[in-house]
Design an enzyme around this catalytic site. Structure first.
Site, PDB file in Angstrom:
ATOM      1  CE  LYS A   8      44.588  44.711  28.201  1.00 47.18           C
ATOM      2  NZ  LYS A   8      45.704  45.397  28.793  1.00 47.18           N
ATOM      3  NE  ARG A  54      52.484  48.786  28.844  1.00 51.71           N
ATOM      4  CZ  ARG A  54      51.160  48.683  28.912  1.00 51.71           C
ATOM      5  NH1 ARG A  54      50.534  48.958  30.036  1.00 51.71           N
ATOM      6  NH2 ARG A  54      50.453  48.314  27.868  1.00 51.71           N
ATOM      7  CG  HIS A 108      49.141  51.380  24.897  1.00 53.34           C
ATOM      8  ND1 HIS A 108      47.821  51.544  24.555  1.00 53.34           N
ATOM      9  CD2 HIS A 108      49.139  50.944  26.187  1.00 53.34           C
ATOM     10  CE1 HIS A 108      47.050  51.230  25.594  1.00 53.34           C
ATOM     11  NE2 HIS A 108      47.824  50.866  26.594  1.00 53.34           N
ATOM     12  NE  ARG A 149      45.926  48.958  20.932  1.00 52.69           N
ATOM     13  CZ  ARG A 149      46.872  49.895  20.731  1.00 52.69           C
ATOM     14  NH1 ARG A 149      47.312  50.187  19.535  1.00 52.69           N
ATOM     15  NH2 ARG A 149      47.411  50.543  21.748  1.00 52.69           N
ATOM     16  CE1 TYR A 169      39.727  37.887  61.097  1.00 56.43           C
ATOM     17  CE2 TYR A 169      39.578  38.434  58.771  1.00 56.43           C
ATOM     18  CZ  TYR A 169      39.633  37.489  59.785  1.00 56.43           C
ATOM     19  OH  TYR A 169      39.583  36.164  59.473  1.00 56.43           O
ATOM     20  CB  CYS A 189      37.130  39.002  55.748  1.00 56.46           C
ATOM     21  SG  CYS A 189      36.506  39.942  57.148  1.00 56.46           S
ATOM     22  CG  MET A 190      40.340  35.102  51.548  1.00 56.60           C
ATOM     23  SD  MET A 190      41.314  33.665  51.976  1.00 56.60           S
ATOM     24  CE  MET A 190      42.838  34.410  52.492  1.00 56.60           C
ATOM     25  CG  ASP A 191      36.611  33.437  52.374  1.00 57.12           C
ATOM     26  OD1 ASP A 191      37.243  33.274  51.322  1.00 57.12           O
ATOM     27  OD2 ASP A 191      37.005  33.027  53.492  1.00 57.12           O
TER      28      ASP A 191
END
Ligand code: PLP
Length: 379
Positions: free
Chosen positions: A36, A134, A166, A222, A268, A315-317
């Site tokens: 998954k 769950r 599970h 599993r 930053y 940072c983001m990138d």
């Protein structure tokens, strides 16, 4: 031609080998490899093929879409899916011979309606909530679910192929909940038997319990994380201790190198300030690529032959690494994590630095990072 900015190199032979290692640990038990979430970030179809090459009898996915994508890619062996919402296209799953999971009589009704419409029995597994709290039927609702499933079987609408659950604390084998859940699962299996069901597989063990708790193995194990070579019990054993090989190496190249004086604020918020004149390397991946911002100031990285630490905020990138005056040039390789065999950090090192688990480190590596597959020939 576009240049690769950052890539996750996926070792398919490692995935195949890990499945074989897992089976050996579980004394020859059949394996359902969990693929998954895009194969925990390693690629759904490629990971699935590598797991099959390692002789995984089953594949496990969360969503029907993931299961259908595997069928479209040509997988013809057993696949279990386990997370749906009301109104799912169960008919497509039944037609594609995917084992679907019911948590409740409402799920069962929807599955039966799709089977009736198709004139064909659904392959169905039933999930008991034995204490994870769950998805799945609670101990109170389980008898009603298994009885309804048996009636559906007698009507020819379903074939109950599995019963499963599970664990909440599989990575803490001494936690009292593990034994309680193992015992509760045995009661759930007994109730299914008493209702007249004859499931092909009963299963409970994820990666940690595959290595620690034989009572949880039942008819198959599993595992997910261990398939990708990461230790599910990092406080007790490394990947190498368990004979597993991490399959993902995340690497990039320095985008820029520059000299700065002492007292220069970096990134930053200026949470890092250089102590002396130094060299900074700019690493062109950031939190939009899945690099945790929580690793600001602590994430480990191999640059210019040495392990170093993220300097200042992620940072983001991009983020910055203080190279402490060492020689380096734009374009030099940077390894964020890999097997650890060549001095690079591991995904587990990043998890420890960021206060999370290695599952999150690999599965969040984002779509801007190119996947390159080595060590196998998945068709
Ligand atoms: C239902 C189910 N089974 C098995 C697994 C595999 O767990 P692990 O990656 O710990 O082996 C998962 C993953 O979260 C899961 O949700």
């Amino acid at each position: 031609m576009s240049v690769t900015r950052a890539e996750a190199v996926i070792d398919l032979a490692a995935i195949s080998g890990n499945v074989a290692t897992i089976r050996r640990h579980a004394q020859g038990s059949p394996v359902m490899a969990v693929v998954k979430a895009d194969g925990y970030g390693h690629g759904l179809v490629e990971s699935a093929r590598a797991a099959r090459a390692g002789a995984a009898e089953w594949l496990g996915v969360a969503t029907l879409d993931e299961a259908l994508a595997l069928r479209r890619a040509g997988d013809r062996e057993p696949i279990l899916s386990w997370l749906t919402v009301p109104g799912e296209d169960y008919a497509a799953a039944i037609e594609a011979d995917i084992d679907v999971t019911a948590y409740s009589p409402e799920d069962l009704d929807e599955i039966m309606a799709a089977a009736r419409q198709l004139g064909r029995a659904a392959r169905l597994q039933l999930k008991a909530d034995t204490g994870l709290g769950r998805g799945g039927a609670t101990a109170d609702s389980w008898p009603g679910l298994v009885e309804a499933a048996r009636r559906a079987e007698l009507e020819g609408r379903v074939r109950v192929t599995g019963v499963w659950s599970h664990l909440a604390c599989g990575d803490e084998p001494e936690h009292p909940s593990v034994k309680l859940q193992v015992d509760e699962f045995a009661r759930a299996v007994d109730a299914a038997d008493a209702a007249g069901l004859t499931p092909e597989v009963r299963h409970l063990a994820n990666s940690p319990t595959t290595f620690t708790t034989p009572e949880a193995w039942w008819d198959l194990v599993r595992p997910g994380l261990a398939v990708y070579g990461l230790s599910p019990i990092p406080d007790r054993a490394t990947s190498a201790d368990l004979g597993l090989v991490p399959a993902m190496t995340l690497q990039t190249r320095l985008a820029m190198v520059k000299q700065v004086p002492a007292g220069a604020g970096v990134s930053y918020g200026h949470t890092y300030v250089t102590e002396q004149p130094t060299t900074l390397g700019l690493v062109p991946v950031g939190y939009a690529d899945g690099i945790p911002r929580h690793a600001s100031g602590v994430g480990p990285v191999l640059v210019a032959g040495r392990r170093r630490t993220v300097s200042g905020r992620v940072c983001m990138d991009q983020f910055v690494v203080d190279l402490h005056g060492d020689a380096a040039a734009a374009g030099d390789p940077v390894v964020l994590f890999g097997t650890g065999r060549s001095g690079e950090p591991t995904a587990q090192d990043w998890a420890a630095a960021a206060g999370t688990i290695s599952y999150e480190i690999v599965s969040r590596i984002g779509g801007r990072v190119t996947r390159r597959y080595v060590g196998g020939n998945p068709q």
